[in-house]
Design a protein around this motif. Structure first.
Motif, mmCIF file in Angstrom:
data_model
loop_
_atom_site.group_PDB
_atom_site.id
_atom_site.type_symbol
_atom_site.label_atom_id
_atom_site.label_comp_id
_atom_site.label_asym_id
_atom_site.label_seq_id
_atom_site.Cartn_x
_atom_site.Cartn_y
_atom_site.Cartn_z
ATOM 1 N N ALA A 237 0.831 -1.202 0.000
ATOM 2 C CA ALA A 237 0.000 0.000 0.000
ATOM 3 C C ALA A 237 0.871 1.260 0.000
ATOM 4 C CB ALA A 237 -0.929 -0.007 1.210
ATOM 5 N N LYS A 238 1.965 1.246 0.747
ATOM 6 C CA LYS A 238 2.835 2.426 0.799
ATOM 7 C C LYS A 238 3.603 2.602 -0.507
ATOM 8 C CE LYS A 238 3.170 2.533 5.801
ATOM 9 N NZ LYS A 238 4.003 2.288 7.009
ATOM 10 N N ALA A 239 3.922 1.504 -1.164
ATOM 11 C CA ALA A 239 4.561 1.608 -2.476
ATOM 12 C C ALA A 239 3.610 2.262 -3.479
ATOM 13 C CB ALA A 239 4.973 0.219 -2.969
ATOM 14 N N LEU A 240 2.354 1.876 -3.436
ATOM 15 C CA LEU A 240 1.367 2.492 -4.323
ATOM 16 C C LEU A 240 1.183 3.967 -3.976
ATOM 17 C CD1 LEU A 240 -0.641 2.185 -6.613
ATOM 18 C CD2 LEU A 240 -2.326 1.375 -4.955
ATOM 19 N N LEU A 241 1.204 4.293 -2.684
ATOM 20 C CA LEU A 241 1.094 5.693 -2.275
ATOM 21 C C LEU A 241 2.298 6.506 -2.740
ATOM 22 C CD1 LEU A 241 -0.381 5.283 1.310
ATOM 23 C CD2 LEU A 241 -1.471 6.439 -0.622
ATOM 24 N N ALA A 242 3.468 5.882 -2.765
ATOM 25 C CA ALA A 242 4.659 6.574 -3.280
ATOM 26 C C ALA A 242 4.465 6.930 -4.742
ATOM 27 C CB ALA A 242 5.894 5.697 -3.096
ATOM 28 N N ARG A 243 3.952 5.986 -5.521
ATOM 29 C CA ARG A 243 3.703 6.231 -6.947
ATOM 30 C C ARG A 243 2.654 7.329 -7.122
ATOM 31 N NH1 ARG A 243 1.512 1.349 -10.554
ATOM 32 N NH2 ARG A 243 3.647 0.557 -10.281
ATOM 33 N N ILE A 244 1.559 7.229 -6.383
ATOM 34 C CA ILE A 244 0.480 8.218 -6.502
ATOM 35 C C ILE A 244 0.984 9.605 -6.107
ATOM 36 C CG2 ILE A 244 -1.726 8.936 -5.508
ATOM 37 C CD1 ILE A 244 -2.393 5.915 -5.279
ATOM 38 N N SER A 245 1.761 9.682 -5.034
ATOM 39 C CA SER A 245 2.276 10.982 -4.583
ATOM 40 C C SER A 245 3.190 11.595 -5.635
ATOM 41 C CB SER A 245 3.020 10.817 -3.256
ATOM 42 O OG SER A 245 2.157 10.356 -2.239
ATOM 43 N N LEU A 246 4.008 10.778 -6.272
ATOM 44 C CA LEU A 246 4.872 11.280 -7.336
ATOM 45 C C LEU A 246 4.031 11.826 -8.482
ATOM 46 C CD1 LEU A 246 7.949 11.387 -8.270
ATOM 47 C CD2 LEU A 246 7.367 9.396 -9.652
ATOM 48 N N PHE A 247 3.007 11.077 -8.883
ATOM 49 C CA PHE A 247 2.154 11.513 -9.983
ATOM 50 C C PHE A 247 1.407 12.794 -9.635
ATOM 51 C CE2 PHE A 247 1.538 7.201 -12.361
ATOM 52 C CZ PHE A 247 2.908 7.098 -12.509
ATOM 53 N N LYS A 248 1.125 12.995 -8.355
ATOM 54 C CA LYS A 248 0.441 14.220 -7.898
ATOM 55 C C LYS A 248 1.421 15.370 -7.673
ATOM 56 C CE LYS A 248 -2.652 13.892 -4.712
ATOM 57 N NZ LYS A 248 -3.269 13.547 -3.403
ATOM 58 N N GLN A 249 2.711 15.103 -7.876
ATOM 59 C CA GLN A 249 3.772 16.092 -7.671
ATOM 60 C C GLN A 249 3.912 16.485 -6.203
ATOM 61 O OE1 GLN A 249 3.033 19.285 -10.462
ATOM 62 N NE2 GLN A 249 3.571 18.013 -12.215
ATOM 63 N N ASP A 250 3.527 15.593 -5.313
ATOM 64 C CA ASP A 250 3.761 15.774 -3.882
ATOM 65 C C ASP A 250 5.071 15.062 -3.568
ATOM 66 O OD1 ASP A 250 3.828 15.883 -1.143
ATOM 67 O OD2 ASP A 250 1.772 15.193 -0.849
ATOM 68 N N TYR A 251 6.175 15.760 -3.824
ATOM 69 C CA TYR A 251 7.480 15.108 -3.802
ATOM 70 C C TYR A 251 7.947 14.768 -2.388
ATOM 71 C CZ TYR A 251 7.341 16.632 -8.624
ATOM 72 O OH TYR A 251 6.961 16.827 -9.922
ATOM 73 N N VAL A 252 7.548 15.515 -1.402
ATOM 74 C CA VAL A 252 7.911 15.185 -0.025
ATOM 75 C C VAL A 252 7.264 13.860 0.379
ATOM 76 C CG1 VAL A 252 7.703 15.868 2.394
ATOM 77 C CG2 VAL A 252 8.303 17.574 0.667
ATOM 78 N N ALA A 253 5.966 13.736 0.121
ATOM 79 C CA ALA A 253 5.281 12.487 0.448
ATOM 80 C C ALA A 253 5.821 11.334 -0.382
ATOM 81 C CB ALA A 253 3.778 12.645 0.223
ATOM 82 N N ALA A 254 6.099 11.588 -1.653
ATOM 83 C CA ALA A 254 6.602 10.529 -2.536
ATOM 84 C C ALA A 254 7.906 9.947 -2.015
ATOM 85 C CB ALA A 254 6.789 11.071 -3.945
ATOM 86 N N LYS A 255 8.855 10.809 -1.680
ATOM 87 C CA LYS A 255 10.151 10.279 -1.217
ATOM 88 C C LYS A 255 10.017 9.666 0.168
ATOM 89 C CE LYS A 255 11.708 13.827 1.631
ATOM 90 N NZ LYS A 255 12.242 13.711 3.009
ATOM 91 N N ASN A 256 9.135 10.184 1.012
ATOM 92 C CA ASN A 256 8.971 9.598 2.344
ATOM 93 C C ASN A 256 8.385 8.197 2.269
ATOM 94 O OD1 ASN A 256 10.040 11.805 3.675
ATOM 95 N ND2 ASN A 256 8.057 12.745 4.110
ATOM 96 N N PHE A 257 7.345 8.023 1.446
ATOM 97 C CA PHE A 257 6.776 6.684 1.271
ATOM 98 C C PHE A 257 7.795 5.750 0.629
ATOM 99 C CE2 PHE A 257 2.399 8.696 1.356
ATOM 100 C CZ PHE A 257 1.968 8.009 2.482
ATOM 101 N N ALA A 258 8.504 6.242 -0.387
ATOM 102 C CA ALA A 258 9.479 5.398 -1.079
ATOM 103 C C ALA A 258 10.587 4.949 -0.125
ATOM 104 C CB ALA A 258 10.065 6.144 -2.267
ATOM 105 N N LEU A 259 11.085 5.866 0.682
ATOM 106 C CA LEU A 259 12.162 5.517 1.609
ATOM 107 C C LEU A 259 11.700 4.504 2.645
ATOM 108 C CD1 LEU A 259 13.874 8.977 2.276
ATOM 109 C CD2 LEU A 259 14.539 7.191 0.662
ATOM 110 N N GLU A 260 10.458 4.632 3.077
ATOM 111 C CA GLU A 260 9.936 3.672 4.058
ATOM 112 C C GLU A 260 9.862 2.272 3.463
ATOM 113 O OE1 GLU A 260 6.205 3.319 7.217
ATOM 114 O OE2 GLU A 260 6.386 5.080 5.888
#
Length: 210
Positions: A1-24
């Motif tokens: 679920a967090k991997a999918l959220l990382a992808r969605i956040s990137l697509f939404k240009q929410d780069y802080v959330a994207a990298k935080n989810f990806a790193l987790e």
């Protein structure tokens, strides 16, 4: 679920959330290393997969789901091939003579056939072009998400760290990435295109990058 959220956040240009989810996610599931990579991609031995589907076809069990897209339409089934790799994609792979991903496209009869997906992973499964485990999310994408997000956030050194983990796995002889700013982003875009090729993300990348 967090991997999918990382992808969605990137697509939404929410780069802080994207990298935080990806790193987790990266902290829990690291990259698959050589020699398993890339040979074990799309098999049960793929250690970087978060979500895989079983090989299946509507012809196997009445009413079963079908996961035939990549196998049937990229590798070919019933003696018919629907899609080939573009020359532009081939040129990107051939730009690095030592990149192991060059094997993902093969010239057959003058056309570039996609050979990224294995065949006959499950013995006896017919057709063999569908006999592999489609991976829907894997840690390679998380590294590329982290790299892109950090680059957009102006943290080039961190972006380069995650980018080069992907680049130097495909080619251990590759020199470290030194460009910064927009040049770094272009390298990340190209690397994402190479690593995630034929997995269904390219159209969405083109749309979000405009």
């Amino acid at each position: 679920a967090k991997a999918l959220l990382a992808r969605i956040s990137l697509f939404k240009q929410d780069y802080v959330a994207a990298k935080n989810f990806a790193l987790e996610v990266i902290a829990k599931v690291p990259l698959m290393s050589t020699p398993a990579y890339p040979a074990k991609l799309f098999t049960l031995e793929e250690t970087e997969a978060f979500l895989q589907l079983e090989p299946s076809s509507t012809s196997v069990v009445a009413g079963s789901y079908s996961t035939s897209f990549q196998g049937r339409y990229l590798q070919g089934s019933n003696n018919q091939i629907k899609f080939y790799a573009s020359q532009a994609m081939v040129d990107i792979y051939n730009a690095d003579a030592n990149d192991v991903r060059k094997a993902w496209v093969t010239n057959v009869g003058g056309n570039w056939r996609v050979t990224k997906y294995p065949v006959n992973v499950v013995p006896g499964f017919v057709p063999t072009s569908l006999s592999y485990y489609p991976t829907l999310l894997r840690s390679s994408e998380m590294y590329l998400i982290a790299a892109e997000a950090y680059a957009y956030l102006g943290e080039d050194a961190k972006a380069t760290n995650y980018l080069d983990r992907i680049r130097m796995r495909a080619n251990p002889l590759a020199a470290p990435t030194t460009p910064t700013g927009s040049d770094l982003l272009n390298i990340i875009f190209t690397e994402r295109r190479k690593e995630m090729a034929f997995e269904g993300l390219r159209l969405f990348d083109l749309l979000r990058w405009k």
